[in-house]
Design a protein around this motif. Structure first.
Motif, PDB file in Angstrom:
ATOM      1  N   LYS A 223     -20.109  -4.207  15.307  1.00  0.00           N
ATOM      2  CA  LYS A 223     -20.382  -5.002  14.116  1.00  0.00           C
ATOM      3  C   LYS A 223     -21.345  -6.142  14.458  1.00  0.00           C
ATOM      4  O   LYS A 223     -21.232  -6.748  15.510  1.00  0.00           O
ATOM      5  CB  LYS A 223     -19.084  -5.564  13.534  1.00  0.00           C
ATOM      6  N   THR A 224     -22.259  -6.413  13.536  1.00  0.00           N
ATOM      7  CA  THR A 224     -23.287  -7.430  13.784  1.00  0.00           C
ATOM      8  C   THR A 224     -22.669  -8.770  14.164  1.00  0.00           C
ATOM      9  O   THR A 224     -23.150  -9.453  15.082  1.00  0.00           O
ATOM     10  CB  THR A 224     -24.166  -7.609  12.538  1.00  0.00           C
ATOM     11  N   GLN A 225     -21.582  -9.157  13.486  1.00  0.00           N
ATOM     12  CA  GLN A 225     -20.963 -10.454  13.756  1.00  0.00           C
ATOM     13  C   GLN A 225     -20.270 -10.501  15.115  1.00  0.00           C
ATOM     14  O   GLN A 225     -19.927 -11.577  15.614  1.00  0.00           O
ATOM     15  CB  GLN A 225     -19.966 -10.820  12.649  1.00  0.00           C
ATOM     16  N   ASP A 226     -20.052  -9.332  15.747  1.00  0.00           N
ATOM     17  CA  ASP A 226     -19.371  -9.292  17.040  1.00  0.00           C
ATOM     18  C   ASP A 226     -20.339  -9.291  18.226  1.00  0.00           C
ATOM     19  O   ASP A 226     -19.921  -9.547  19.356  1.00  0.00           O
ATOM     20  CB  ASP A 226     -18.483  -8.043  17.134  1.00  0.00           C
ATOM     21  N   LEU A 227     -21.604  -9.016  17.986  1.00  0.00           N
ATOM     22  CA  LEU A 227     -22.561  -8.869  19.083  1.00  0.00           C
ATOM     23  C   LEU A 227     -22.687 -10.134  19.930  1.00  0.00           C
ATOM     24  O   LEU A 227     -22.857 -10.059  21.146  1.00  0.00           O
ATOM     25  CB  LEU A 227     -23.932  -8.476  18.537  1.00  0.00           C
ATOM     26  N   ASP A 228     -22.612 -11.301  19.288  1.00  0.00           N
ATOM     27  CA  ASP A 228     -22.802 -12.562  20.007  1.00  0.00           C
ATOM     28  C   ASP A 228     -21.599 -12.980  20.836  1.00  0.00           C
ATOM     29  O   ASP A 228     -21.711 -13.877  21.676  1.00  0.00           O
ATOM     30  CB  ASP A 228     -23.150 -13.690  19.029  1.00  0.00           C
TER      31      ASP A 228
ATOM     32  N   HIS B  89     -26.329  -3.532  22.362  1.00  0.00           N
ATOM     33  CA  HIS B  89     -26.995  -3.422  21.069  1.00  0.00           C
ATOM     34  C   HIS B  89     -26.577  -2.116  20.417  1.00  0.00           C
ATOM     35  O   HIS B  89     -25.940  -1.267  21.054  1.00  0.00           O
ATOM     36  CB  HIS B  89     -28.524  -3.488  21.215  1.00  0.00           C
ATOM     37  N   ASN B  90     -26.915  -1.956  19.166  1.00  0.00           N
ATOM     38  CA  ASN B  90     -26.648  -0.705  18.460  1.00  0.00           C
ATOM     39  C   ASN B  90     -27.886   0.181  18.506  1.00  0.00           C
ATOM     40  O   ASN B  90     -29.005  -0.286  18.295  1.00  0.00           O
ATOM     41  CB  ASN B  90     -26.251  -0.980  17.009  1.00  0.00           C
ATOM     42  N   SER B  91     -27.669   1.461  18.809  1.00  0.00           N
ATOM     43  CA  SER B  91     -28.782   2.396  18.897  1.00  0.00           C
ATOM     44  C   SER B  91     -29.305   2.748  17.510  1.00  0.00           C
ATOM     45  O   SER B  91     -28.560   2.719  16.516  1.00  0.00           O
ATOM     46  CB  SER B  91     -28.347   3.673  19.621  1.00  0.00           C
ATOM     47  N   GLU B  92     -30.577   3.088  17.451  1.00  0.00           N
ATOM     48  CA  GLU B  92     -31.168   3.464  16.164  1.00  0.00           C
ATOM     49  C   GLU B  92     -30.497   4.696  15.569  1.00  0.00           C
ATOM     50  O   GLU B  92     -30.343   4.811  14.361  1.00  0.00           O
ATOM     51  CB  GLU B  92     -32.671   3.725  16.343  1.00  0.00           C
ATOM     52  N   GLY B  93     -30.086   5.614  16.436  1.00  0.00           N
ATOM     53  CA  GLY B  93     -29.430   6.826  15.952  1.00  0.00           C
ATOM     54  C   GLY B  93     -27.944   6.666  15.716  1.00  0.00           C
ATOM     55  O   GLY B  93     -27.256   7.636  15.393  1.00  0.00           O
ATOM     56  N   GLY B  94     -27.425   5.444  15.855  1.00  0.00           N
ATOM     57  CA  GLY B  94     -25.997   5.189  15.674  1.00  0.00           C
ATOM     58  C   GLY B  94     -25.273   5.064  16.996  1.00  0.00           C
ATOM     59  O   GLY B  94     -25.704   5.619  18.015  1.00  0.00           O
ATOM     60  N   GLY B  95     -24.197   4.335  17.000  1.00  0.00           N
ATOM     61  CA  GLY B  95     -23.418   4.135  18.211  1.00  0.00           C
ATOM     62  C   GLY B  95     -23.842   2.897  18.970  1.00  0.00           C
ATOM     63  O   GLY B  95     -24.888   2.305  18.707  1.00  0.00           O
ATOM     64  N   ALA B  96     -23.007   2.504  19.930  1.00  0.00           N
ATOM     65  CA  ALA B  96     -23.269   1.319  20.745  1.00  0.00           C
ATOM     66  C   ALA B  96     -23.966   1.711  22.037  1.00  0.00           C
ATOM     67  O   ALA B  96     -23.776   2.811  22.554  1.00  0.00           O
ATOM     68  CB  ALA B  96     -21.967   0.589  21.050  1.00  0.00           C
TER      69      ALA B  96
END
Length: 223
Positions: free
Chosen positions: A157-162, A199-206
């Protein structure tokens, strides 16, 4: 400090309650209930011991000198460690190890610990998913070596990346993890003079990326 207090005080309170109950059961001759409570106390103390063991990693002094190790061997050994879980979840693993003799600056034992943690996190993220896949690749970028571990799960989740590398941060259910694995891995790689990012991959997944300095053949590997 707040997170640590919560992690320790919760089982401590439960231990006190179970101990008081066990004493009452023994006084009343109800040994089976007392034994059950004592068993729960043992489980809780194991949990607190596990927390203490993980925390020792934060107190260690970084080794100022490091040797070199073969990254392909580290990855192969890590996959062997988690092979049972991979079979259990019917996970497909693809590897692109670039050069079997490629060296990185760091110790094989702690690097394997990092790789095992990243693979297990990927397995947890893909639990219950159809056709789970983990792709591990090694790339040489100038004088650095980058190891990527990518899954096809729901991603981060975007809010969890940091805060994903913060101690005690976890998205897992209670009892499924302490939220220390990624933080410890981050500090291990930092000790080796490298970086660990996500980061998150363009094709989906971490996708988690370990970046380390390329090693030199004459160095002796550290742990």
């Amino acid at each position: 400090s707040t997170a640590l207090s919560h992690e320790i005080n919760q089982p401590l309170s439960a231990v006190k309650t179970y101990a008081q109950n066990a004493l009452t059961y023994l006084q009343r001759g109800r040994q089976s209930e007392a034994m059950e409570n004592i068993g729960r106390i043992s489980e809780l103390t194991d949990r607190m011991a596990a927390i203490s063991k993980h925390l020792r990693n934060f107190a260690r002094k970084p080794n100022p000198t490091f040797g070199s190790t073969t990254i392909a061997k580290v990855i192969e050994d890590a996959l062997l460690v988690v092979s049972a879980r991979l079979r259990e979840q019917s996970v497909t693993v693809t590897t692109d190890l670039h050069d079997a003799g490629l060296l990185v600056r760091g110790g094989p034992v702690r690097l394997q610990q990092v790789m095992v943690n990243l693979i297990l996190n990927a397995l947890d993220a893909m639990k219950g998913q159809a056709d789970p896949t983990i792709a591990i690749s090694v790339a040489q970028v100038e004088n650095t070596v980058q190891v990527s571990v990518r899954d096809n799960g729901p991603g981060i989740k975007t809010q969890d990346l940091d805060q994903i590398f913060d101690p005690f941060f976890t998205t897992k259910e209670v009892g499924q993890g302490l939220g220390l694995g990624l933080s410890i891995s981050y500090n291990i790689i930092k000790d080796f003079g490298g970086t660990l990012s996500a980061h998150n991959s363009e094709g989906g997944g971490a996708c988690f990326v370990v970046s380390l300095d390329q090693g030199e053949g004459e160095q002796v590997a550290a742990q």
